[in-house]
Design a protein around this motif. Structure first.
Motif, PDB file in Angstrom:
ATOM      1  N   ALA A  12      52.124 -51.245 -19.525  1.00  0.00           N
ATOM      2  CA  ALA A  12      51.614 -50.264 -20.485  1.00  0.00           C
ATOM      3  C   ALA A  12      50.123 -50.448 -20.750  1.00  0.00           C
ATOM      4  O   ALA A  12      49.384 -49.471 -20.889  1.00  0.00           O
ATOM      5  CB  ALA A  12      52.393 -50.367 -21.799  1.00  0.00           C
ATOM      6  N   MET A  13      49.652 -51.685 -20.827  1.00  0.00           N
ATOM      7  CA  MET A  13      48.247 -51.929 -21.106  1.00  0.00           C
ATOM      8  C   MET A  13      47.361 -51.446 -19.953  1.00  0.00           C
ATOM      9  O   MET A  13      46.266 -50.931 -20.176  1.00  0.00           O
ATOM     10  CB  MET A  13      48.013 -53.422 -21.344  1.00  0.00           C
ATOM     11  N   VAL A  14      47.854 -51.611 -18.741  1.00  0.00           N
ATOM     12  CA  VAL A  14      47.104 -51.146 -17.581  1.00  0.00           C
ATOM     13  C   VAL A  14      46.995 -49.621 -17.612  1.00  0.00           C
ATOM     14  O   VAL A  14      45.916 -49.047 -17.402  1.00  0.00           O
ATOM     15  CB  VAL A  14      47.762 -51.612 -16.269  1.00  0.00           C
ATOM     16  N   ARG A  15      48.128 -48.963 -17.870  1.00  0.00           N
ATOM     17  CA  ARG A  15      48.121 -47.492 -17.942  1.00  0.00           C
ATOM     18  C   ARG A  15      47.168 -47.009 -19.020  1.00  0.00           C
ATOM     19  O   ARG A  15      46.367 -46.082 -18.805  1.00  0.00           O
ATOM     20  CB  ARG A  15      49.532 -46.961 -18.226  1.00  0.00           C
ATOM     21  N   ALA A  16      47.235 -47.618 -20.176  1.00  0.00           N
ATOM     22  CA  ALA A  16      46.395 -47.195 -21.299  1.00  0.00           C
ATOM     23  C   ALA A  16      44.917 -47.411 -20.983  1.00  0.00           C
ATOM     24  O   ALA A  16      44.070 -46.564 -21.299  1.00  0.00           O
ATOM     25  CB  ALA A  16      46.776 -47.968 -22.567  1.00  0.00           C
ATOM     26  N   GLY A  17      44.603 -48.533 -20.357  1.00  0.00           N
ATOM     27  CA  GLY A  17      43.212 -48.813 -20.016  1.00  0.00           C
ATOM     28  C   GLY A  17      42.651 -47.834 -19.004  1.00  0.00           C
ATOM     29  O   GLY A  17      41.544 -47.313 -19.174  1.00  0.00           O
ATOM     30  N   PHE A  18      43.432 -47.571 -17.953  1.00  0.00           N
ATOM     31  CA  PHE A  18      42.997 -46.609 -16.944  1.00  0.00           C
ATOM     32  C   PHE A  18      42.853 -45.214 -17.541  1.00  0.00           C
ATOM     33  O   PHE A  18      41.907 -44.484 -17.235  1.00  0.00           O
ATOM     34  CB  PHE A  18      43.990 -46.566 -15.782  1.00  0.00           C
ATOM     35  N   ALA A  19      43.794 -44.844 -18.401  1.00  0.00           N
ATOM     36  CA  ALA A  19      43.757 -43.510 -19.001  1.00  0.00           C
ATOM     37  C   ALA A  19      42.526 -43.335 -19.878  1.00  0.00           C
ATOM     38  O   ALA A  19      41.840 -42.301 -19.819  1.00  0.00           O
ATOM     39  CB  ALA A  19      45.028 -43.274 -19.818  1.00  0.00           C
ATOM     40  N   ALA A  20      42.234 -44.335 -20.708  1.00  0.00           N
ATOM     41  CA  ALA A  20      41.061 -44.255 -21.588  1.00  0.00           C
ATOM     42  C   ALA A  20      39.780 -44.173 -20.764  1.00  0.00           C
ATOM     43  O   ALA A  20      38.862 -43.409 -21.088  1.00  0.00           O
ATOM     44  CB  ALA A  20      41.028 -45.469 -22.516  1.00  0.00           C
ATOM     45  N   LEU A  21      39.725 -44.950 -19.704  1.00  0.00           N
ATOM     46  CA  LEU A  21      38.529 -44.967 -18.857  1.00  0.00           C
ATOM     47  C   LEU A  21      38.308 -43.619 -18.177  1.00  0.00           C
ATOM     48  O   LEU A  21      37.208 -43.058 -18.208  1.00  0.00           O
ATOM     49  CB  LEU A  21      38.668 -46.066 -17.803  1.00  0.00           C
ATOM     50  N   LEU A  22      39.363 -43.071 -17.586  1.00  0.00           N
ATOM     51  CA  LEU A  22      39.221 -41.817 -16.844  1.00  0.00           C
ATOM     52  C   LEU A  22      38.979 -40.629 -17.761  1.00  0.00           C
ATOM     53  O   LEU A  22      38.182 -39.739 -17.455  1.00  0.00           O
ATOM     54  CB  LEU A  22      40.463 -41.584 -15.981  1.00  0.00           C
ATOM     55  N   ASP A  23      39.665 -40.595 -18.897  1.00  0.00           N
ATOM     56  CA  ASP A  23      39.493 -39.483 -19.833  1.00  0.00           C
ATOM     57  C   ASP A  23      38.087 -39.434 -20.423  1.00  0.00           C
ATOM     58  O   ASP A  23      37.653 -38.388 -20.924  1.00  0.00           O
ATOM     59  CB  ASP A  23      40.519 -39.584 -20.970  1.00  0.00           C
ATOM     60  N   ALA A  24      37.384 -40.551 -20.365  1.00  0.00           N
ATOM     61  CA  ALA A  24      36.035 -40.598 -20.920  1.00  0.00           C
ATOM     62  C   ALA A  24      35.002 -39.972 -19.993  1.00  0.00           C
ATOM     63  O   ALA A  24      33.838 -39.813 -20.384  1.00  0.00           O
ATOM     64  CB  ALA A  24      35.645 -42.052 -21.213  1.00  0.00           C
ATOM     65  N   HIS A  25      35.404 -39.595 -18.784  1.00  0.00           N
ATOM     66  CA  HIS A  25      34.471 -39.033 -17.814  1.00  0.00           C
ATOM     67  C   HIS A  25      34.672 -37.526 -17.669  1.00  0.00           C
ATOM     68  O   HIS A  25      35.808 -37.043 -17.584  1.00  0.00           O
ATOM     69  CB  HIS A  25      34.645 -39.709 -16.453  1.00  0.00           C
ATOM     70  N   ASP A  26      33.577 -36.810 -17.656  1.00  0.00           N
ATOM     71  CA  ASP A  26      33.633 -35.363 -17.470  1.00  0.00           C
ATOM     72  C   ASP A  26      34.245 -35.030 -16.112  1.00  0.00           C
ATOM     73  O   ASP A  26      33.975 -35.688 -15.113  1.00  0.00           O
ATOM     74  CB  ASP A  26      32.224 -34.761 -17.537  1.00  0.00           C
ATOM     75  N   GLY A  27      35.071 -34.009 -16.109  1.00  0.00           N
ATOM     76  CA  GLY A  27      35.645 -33.549 -14.860  1.00  0.00           C
ATOM     77  C   GLY A  27      36.915 -34.272 -14.453  1.00  0.00           C
ATOM     78  O   GLY A  27      37.466 -34.009 -13.376  1.00  0.00           O
TER      79      GLY A  27
END
Length: 223
Positions: A12-27
């Motif tokens: 779960a922590m890996v998923r959450a980290g990747f999601a936060a990182l990717l959602d922070a980028h435009d596009g």
């Protein structure tokens, strides 16, 4: 155009980290998260993502089998996603199987944040993640120690002599620039030949052209 991403990882922590990182980028938009391979298959059909970040090792259904099902002929979504495998190890017996199943590359879980974002954009754009020379070294490593089950050379007869030469050089890990120099042709001409080879052989990208070159015996691991 926004790239939609599905993240499949049992941590779960890996998923959450990747999601936060990717959602922070435009596009880039994270469309969903899956805790195992079975969920990944179900969500892929429902959400129709452009890219799937797929962990190799997961419970219920591992990432390789999930990749095979998603990229199989019965996949029900509107378009076929690109799959980027996630692994903890840079030398992993599963990597070759993942690429053979149709994945467009792999990425270490400890990669830098900018490397993850770059990887998503690369595979979403239709390219393989790995540089040709890296692909060649990796596939030679696994192909050289695994018994090869030769694939039927379906489509090879449709290639012109020049296209076959280009396929062999792709299999040997040559870049477009190197192929152009070796065949004494323009780099743009090489790009045209590569496109025709991928289309005629129904290959997703350059990585899978390398795999086919080995599996059909056009290139040997020792060459």
């Amino acid at each position: 155009m926004t790239i939609s991403v599905l993240i499949a990882d049992d941590q779960a922590m890996v998923r959450a980290g990747f999601a936060a990182l990717l959602d922070a980028h435009d596009g880039i938009r994270v469309a969903g998260q899956a805790a195992n391979g079975a969920e990944a298959v179900t969500l892929a059909a429902r959400l129709d993502p452009d890219v799937i970040l797929m962990d190799v090792r997961m419970p219920e259904l591992d990432g390789i089998e999930a990749t095979r099902r998603i990229l199989g002929p019965n996949y029900p979504a509107a378009h076929v996603p690109r799959i980027l495998m996630l692994t903890t190890f840079d030398i992993d017996d599963y990597v070759y199987d993942a690429l053979e199943a149709g994945a467009s590359g792999f990425l270490l879980k400890d990669a830098l944040p900018e490397e993850l974002v770059h990887a998503v954009r690369v595979v979403a754009g239709g390219d393989a993640l790995l540089a040709p020379s890296v692909t060649r070294r990796m596939i030679e490593q696994f192909a050289g120690r695994r018994p090869r089950a030769p694939r039927a050379a379906i489509g090879l007869a449709d290639l012109t002599e020049r296209e076959r030469e280009v396929l062999v050089l792709i299999g040997k890990g040559r870049s477009n620039t190197e192929i152009a120099a070796e065949l004494f042709i323009a780099e743009q001409t090489v790009k045209t030949h590569v496109g025709k080879v991928l289309a005629k052989l129904n290959l997703r990208d350059r990585v899978h052209a390398v795999i086919l070159a080995y599996d059909t015996g056009l290139v040997e691991p020792s060459s």
